[in-house]
Design a protein around this motif. Sequence first.
Motif, PDB file in Angstrom:
ATOM      1  N   LYS A   1      39.166  47.976  -9.884  1.00 44.91           N
ATOM      2  CA  LYS A   1      40.257  47.611  -9.100  1.00 44.91           C
ATOM      3  C   LYS A   1      39.723  47.777  -7.606  1.00 44.91           C
ATOM      4  O   LYS A   1      40.219  46.757  -6.851  1.00 44.91           O
ATOM      5  CB  LYS A   1      41.395  48.667  -9.295  1.00 44.91           C
ATOM      6  CG  LYS A   1      42.078  48.355 -10.526  1.00 44.91           C
ATOM      7  CD  LYS A   1      43.065  49.372 -10.807  1.00 44.91           C
ATOM      8  CE  LYS A   1      43.982  49.000 -11.938  1.00 44.91           C
ATOM      9  NZ  LYS A   1      44.925  50.457 -12.288  1.00 44.91           N
ATOM     10  N   PRO A   2      38.895  48.568  -7.148  1.00 45.23           N
ATOM     11  CA  PRO A   2      38.361  48.487  -5.757  1.00 45.23           C
ATOM     12  C   PRO A   2      37.754  47.249  -5.517  1.00 45.23           C
ATOM     13  O   PRO A   2      37.890  46.553  -4.560  1.00 45.23           O
ATOM     14  CB  PRO A   2      37.679  49.761  -5.632  1.00 45.23           C
ATOM     15  CG  PRO A   2      38.207  50.472  -6.598  1.00 45.23           C
ATOM     16  CD  PRO A   2      38.559  49.681  -7.853  1.00 45.23           C
ATOM     17  N   LEU A   3      37.025  46.681  -6.584  1.00 47.13           N
ATOM     18  CA  LEU A   3      36.387  45.328  -6.047  1.00 47.13           C
ATOM     19  C   LEU A   3      37.210  44.143  -6.349  1.00 47.13           C
ATOM     20  O   LEU A   3      37.081  43.291  -5.333  1.00 47.13           O
ATOM     21  CB  LEU A   3      35.357  45.241  -7.388  1.00 47.13           C
ATOM     22  CG  LEU A   3      34.012  45.866  -7.259  1.00 47.13           C
ATOM     23  CD1 LEU A   3      34.266  47.289  -7.328  1.00 47.13           C
ATOM     24  CD2 LEU A   3      32.975  45.293  -8.461  1.00 47.13           C
ATOM     25  N   GLN A   4      38.370  44.454  -6.980  1.00 51.05           N
ATOM     26  CA  GLN A   4      39.448  43.208  -6.865  1.00 51.05           C
ATOM     27  C   GLN A   4      40.196  43.347  -5.849  1.00 51.05           C
ATOM     28  O   GLN A   4      40.594  42.184  -4.950  1.00 51.05           O
ATOM     29  CB  GLN A   4      40.281  43.447  -8.173  1.00 51.05           C
ATOM     30  CG  GLN A   4      39.813  43.123  -9.512  1.00 51.05           C
ATOM     31  CD  GLN A   4      40.715  43.859 -10.664  1.00 51.05           C
ATOM     32  OE1 GLN A   4      41.424  44.820 -10.554  1.00 51.05           O
ATOM     33  NE2 GLN A   4      40.617  43.282 -11.992  1.00 51.05           N
ATOM     34  N   ALA A   5      40.414  44.346  -5.205  1.00 51.02           N
ATOM     35  CA  ALA A   5      40.794  44.778  -3.886  1.00 51.02           C
ATOM     36  C   ALA A   5      40.175  43.987  -2.809  1.00 51.02           C
ATOM     37  O   ALA A   5      40.777  43.491  -1.678  1.00 51.02           O
ATOM     38  CB  ALA A   5      41.316  46.076  -3.600  1.00 51.02           C
ATOM     39  N   VAL A   6      39.016  44.224  -2.809  1.00 51.43           N
ATOM     40  CA  VAL A   6      38.044  43.684  -1.742  1.00 51.43           C
ATOM     41  C   VAL A   6      38.239  42.064  -1.695  1.00 51.43           C
ATOM     42  O   VAL A   6      38.253  41.448  -0.766  1.00 51.43           O
ATOM     43  CB  VAL A   6      36.628  43.911  -2.073  1.00 51.43           C
ATOM     44  CG1 VAL A   6      35.651  43.164  -1.206  1.00 51.43           C
ATOM     45  CG2 VAL A   6      36.215  45.578  -1.776  1.00 51.43           C
ATOM     46  N   ALA A   7      38.155  41.543  -2.944  1.00 51.46           N
ATOM     47  CA  ALA A   7      38.371  40.055  -3.122  1.00 51.46           C
ATOM     48  C   ALA A   7      39.786  39.808  -2.369  1.00 51.46           C
ATOM     49  O   ALA A   7      39.811  38.708  -1.524  1.00 51.46           O
ATOM     50  CB  ALA A   7      38.447  39.535  -4.552  1.00 51.46           C
ATOM     51  N   MET A   8      40.845  40.365  -2.648  1.00 51.78           N
ATOM     52  CA  MET A   8      42.171  40.003  -2.092  1.00 51.78           C
ATOM     53  C   MET A   8      42.091  40.196  -0.578  1.00 51.78           C
ATOM     54  O   MET A   8      42.784  39.508   0.187  1.00 51.78           O
ATOM     55  CB  MET A   8      43.192  40.912  -2.703  1.00 51.78           C
ATOM     56  CG  MET A   8      43.353  40.701  -4.001  1.00 51.78           C
ATOM     57  SD  MET A   8      44.946  41.550  -4.789  1.00 51.78           S
ATOM     58  CE  MET A   8      44.213  42.882  -5.619  1.00 51.78           C
ATOM     59  N   VAL A   9      41.437  41.164   0.181  1.00 53.16           N
ATOM     60  CA  VAL A   9      41.372  41.517   1.585  1.00 53.16           C
ATOM     61  C   VAL A   9      40.538  40.296   2.047  1.00 53.16           C
ATOM     62  O   VAL A   9      40.650  39.785   3.209  1.00 53.16           O
ATOM     63  CB  VAL A   9      40.699  42.688   1.730  1.00 53.16           C
ATOM     64  CG1 VAL A   9      40.319  42.984   3.055  1.00 53.16           C
ATOM     65  CG2 VAL A   9      41.475  43.896   1.498  1.00 53.16           C
ATOM     66  N   ARG A  10      39.494  40.034   1.368  1.00 49.94           N
ATOM     67  CA  ARG A  10      38.863  38.420   1.769  1.00 49.94           C
ATOM     68  C   ARG A  10      39.367  37.408   1.838  1.00 49.94           C
ATOM     69  O   ARG A  10      39.258  36.415   2.796  1.00 49.94           O
ATOM     70  CB  ARG A  10      37.339  38.611   1.002  1.00 49.94           C
ATOM     71  CG  ARG A  10      36.393  39.315   0.906  1.00 49.94           C
ATOM     72  CD  ARG A  10      35.437  39.037   0.050  1.00 49.94           C
ATOM     73  NE  ARG A  10      34.193  40.061   0.121  1.00 49.94           N
ATOM     74  CZ  ARG A  10      33.055  39.999  -0.482  1.00 49.94           C
ATOM     75  NH1 ARG A  10      32.962  38.978  -1.402  1.00 49.94           N
ATOM     76  NH2 ARG A  10      32.259  40.623  -0.480  1.00 49.94           N
TER      77      ARG A  10
ATOM     78  N   ALA B   1      44.632  51.175  -7.322  1.00 54.70           N
ATOM     79  CA  ALA B   1      45.073  52.451  -7.942  1.00 54.70           C
ATOM     80  C   ALA B   1      45.355  52.132  -9.617  1.00 54.70           C
ATOM     81  O   ALA B   1      45.734  50.984  -9.813  1.00 54.70           O
ATOM     82  CB  ALA B   1      46.369  52.914  -7.208  1.00 54.70           C
ATOM     83  N   SER B   2      45.227  53.184 -10.150  1.00 58.76           N
ATOM     84  CA  SER B   2      45.928  53.517 -11.476  1.00 58.76           C
ATOM     85  C   SER B   2      46.816  54.618 -11.025  1.00 58.76           C
ATOM     86  O   SER B   2      46.584  55.793 -11.504  1.00 58.76           O
ATOM     87  CB  SER B   2      44.833  53.886 -12.472  1.00 58.76           C
ATOM     88  OG  SER B   2      43.905  52.875 -12.812  1.00 58.76           O
ATOM     89  N   HIS B   3      48.118  54.458 -10.608  1.00 59.16           N
ATOM     90  CA  HIS B   3      48.795  55.480 -10.007  1.00 59.16           C
ATOM     91  C   HIS B   3      49.607  56.119 -11.250  1.00 59.16           C
ATOM     92  O   HIS B   3      49.640  55.674 -12.355  1.00 59.16           O
ATOM     93  CB  HIS B   3      49.678  54.681  -8.995  1.00 59.16           C
ATOM     94  CG  HIS B   3      50.551  53.854  -9.499  1.00 59.16           C
ATOM     95  ND1 HIS B   3      51.807  53.901 -10.373  1.00 59.16           N
ATOM     96  CD2 HIS B   3      50.801  52.555  -9.366  1.00 59.16           C
ATOM     97  CE1 HIS B   3      52.340  52.976 -10.690  1.00 59.16           C
ATOM     98  NE2 HIS B   3      51.707  51.956  -9.967  1.00 59.16           N
ATOM     99  N   SER B   4      50.210  57.043 -10.696  1.00 60.45           N
ATOM    100  CA  SER B   4      50.795  57.983 -11.850  1.00 60.45           C
ATOM    101  C   SER B   4      52.416  57.351 -11.970  1.00 60.45           C
ATOM    102  O   SER B   4      52.976  57.968 -12.930  1.00 60.45           O
ATOM    103  CB  SER B   4      50.842  59.319 -11.579  1.00 60.45           C
ATOM    104  OG  SER B   4      49.635  60.067 -11.560  1.00 60.45           O
TER     105      SER B   4
END
Length: 349
Positions: free
Chosen positions: A78-87, A102-105
């Motif tokens: 997920k953090p890597l996917q988030a980087v792509a979206m910020v880009r 996140a894998s939120h609760s």
Amino acid sequence: MLSPALPAHAQAPAQTPDNAALPQHVPLAVQTRDGLVESIHYGSVIATAPDESADGGLRTLFSAGDSLAPFYPRSSLKPLQAVAMVRAGLDLPADLLALTAASHSGAAVHRDGALRILEMHGLTLEALENSTDLPYGPDEREEWLRNGGTATRLTQNCSGKHAAMAATCVINGWPVRGYLDPEHPLQQLVAATVRELTVEEPERTSTDGCGTPLFALTLRGMARAFGHLAAAVVTNPGSPEAAVGRAMIQHPEMVAGEGRDVTELMRLLPGAVAKDGFEGVQLVGLPDGRALALKISDGGDRARMPVTVRGLEALDVDTSPLAGIASGAVLGGGRPVGQLTATDFITAT
């Protein structure tokens, strides 16, 4: 025999694994009861550091098991996917960017955060294409059910990521419907970003539990990516990688939730970027670019954090603040009679 969890029509054809191709995992954690080893968790682990003089610019500090065997990183992607979206232009407050990774609760703050992402971009819950589920956190799930809640896309632990994916489509004028298709521009960008950050070509692709494309990578490649995310916060603060890493560091409660070990790890280890994944996966990136990646072979979640803390200890990280999540008590009649601990799995390389 068919799994009782799925109807007959949903069963996948039986596939017999090739024993010769099975990853060569090693014992990483043991559970004892009154001095007798009761359970053993096998797996693989690697620690890396950036080093321009090393092959591929990455040095292996230690490893155990089969750290080059392809595996599915699951939610640690997920953090890597988030980087792509910020880009791609996604611009969110830090708490919502952390929720994107996140894998939120499924607490109210997580559900409200996903709704905020949608509303900021003129979207409704109808835009979400993830699977439905109850809140992941036990307390959050109990409260949700007590109030008459059912499984929804909003309460599913990936809803922050999916809200951000739909928002990224709006920002770029891409179709929102069908954003999970591997051929969609968003998923093509994610795939390219994953290849860049891991410096690997995925061995194969699949579909994650929430519906997003999933890539088979190595622990070494994922360690490289997490080390880069954590170091970027210090060395390249204006980059998309730094934005994601910084958001996770500032808002660990959004990355998982109260009472979750990943949230506690980031609170107790300043500057660390940490993310777990289903089936016994854990990644930790450190501010100096070092990183730890591990996979518990049986998918058992309970062994993940003891092995993580032992690995960090081997990296000369002060793990004394992590004592509360470094092992698990084994009870007999309500009193401690044993312990779940990491093995001495470190081998210098």
